[in-house]
Write an enzyme that holds these catalytic residues in place. Structure first.
Site, PDB file in Angstrom:
ATOM      1  N   HIS A  34      18.537  71.512   7.969  1.00 45.05           N
ATOM      2  CA  HIS A  34      17.302  71.088   7.331  1.00 45.05           C
ATOM      3  C   HIS A  34      17.086  69.608   7.629  1.00 45.05           C
ATOM      4  O   HIS A  34      18.043  68.868   7.897  1.00 45.05           O
ATOM      5  CB  HIS A  34      17.386  71.297   5.827  1.00 45.05           C
ATOM      6  N   GLU A  85      16.428  67.076   5.740  1.00 43.85           N
ATOM      7  CA  GLU A  85      17.120  66.141   4.845  1.00 43.85           C
ATOM      8  C   GLU A  85      18.608  66.046   5.177  1.00 43.85           C
ATOM      9  O   GLU A  85      19.165  64.948   5.212  1.00 43.85           O
ATOM     10  CB  GLU A  85      16.941  66.581   3.381  1.00 43.85           C
ATOM     11  N   CYS A 127      15.185  71.445  -0.947  1.00 41.26           N
ATOM     12  CA  CYS A 127      15.686  72.737  -1.406  1.00 41.26           C
ATOM     13  C   CYS A 127      17.010  72.515  -2.142  1.00 41.26           C
ATOM     14  O   CYS A 127      17.546  71.405  -2.137  1.00 41.26           O
ATOM     15  CB  CYS A 127      15.887  73.670  -0.205  1.00 41.26           C
ATOM     16  N   CYS A 134      19.722  70.890   0.104  1.00 44.17           N
ATOM     17  CA  CYS A 134      19.420  69.489   0.403  1.00 44.17           C
ATOM     18  C   CYS A 134      19.548  68.622  -0.842  1.00 44.17           C
ATOM     19  O   CYS A 134      20.011  67.483  -0.772  1.00 44.17           O
ATOM     20  CB  CYS A 134      18.040  69.369   1.021  1.00 44.17           C
TER      21      CYS A 134
END
Length: 156
Positions: free
Chosen positions: A53, A55, A83, A86
């Site tokens: 992801h 992040e 999410c 993250c």
């Protein structure tokens, strides 16, 4: 606030660029003392790695650039509310400020729902939809004892 907007807009540009490159629609920027330390976009589809992801990738890059896992002096600017994975990484990294554009409802409307994960986190391991089996006799308590002994001798 002006710098917050500038850095957040950069995260959104990264998210848009990610789509063009075959990535997911997420971008992130990590800033320290008003300087960009790292930038990343979602590469889950490209890398075939579910942890890539934006992040998490930005945190990995910032940690490498600064030579530390402690990013407590940094801020994260992200195109979407982090999410659960993250969010955990944000806490583990010590980041104290997160600025985001879209929220989890916007992500869900685009096909990225984290509702199951949010619900699962609240449950005991024995109540989750994935089978969790604890085997207490595997020797891991000895590993933790060793870690504690090492920390008492050589704190970092």
């Amino acid at each position: 606030m002006e710098n917050d907007k500038k850095f957040l807009e950069r995260a959104v540009v990264l998210a848009s660029d990610s789509i063009t490159r075959g990535g997911g629609p997420f971008g992130a920027v990590i800033v320290k003392d008003n300087l960009v330390i790292s930038e990343a976009y979602n590469t889950v589809f490209l890398s075939k790695d579910p942890t890539m992801h934006a992040e998490v990738a930005a945190i990995r890059k910032a940690s490498a650039a600064l030579g530390t896992f402690d990013l407590s002096g940094c801020s994260l600017y992200t195109s979407c509310e982090p999410c659960p994975m993250c969010l955990g990484a944000v806490y583990w990294a010590g980041i104290k400020k997160v600025v985001y554009a879209s929220d989890r409802k916007d992500a869900e409307a685009a096909g990225f729902s984290d509702n199951l994960i949010y619900e699962e986190i609240k449950r005991l391991p024995s109540e989750r939809t994935i089978e969790f089996i604890r085997m207490e006799d595997a020797g891991s308590s000895d590993v933790f004892k060793r870690w504690i002994e090492m920390e008492n001798k050589n704190p970092y």
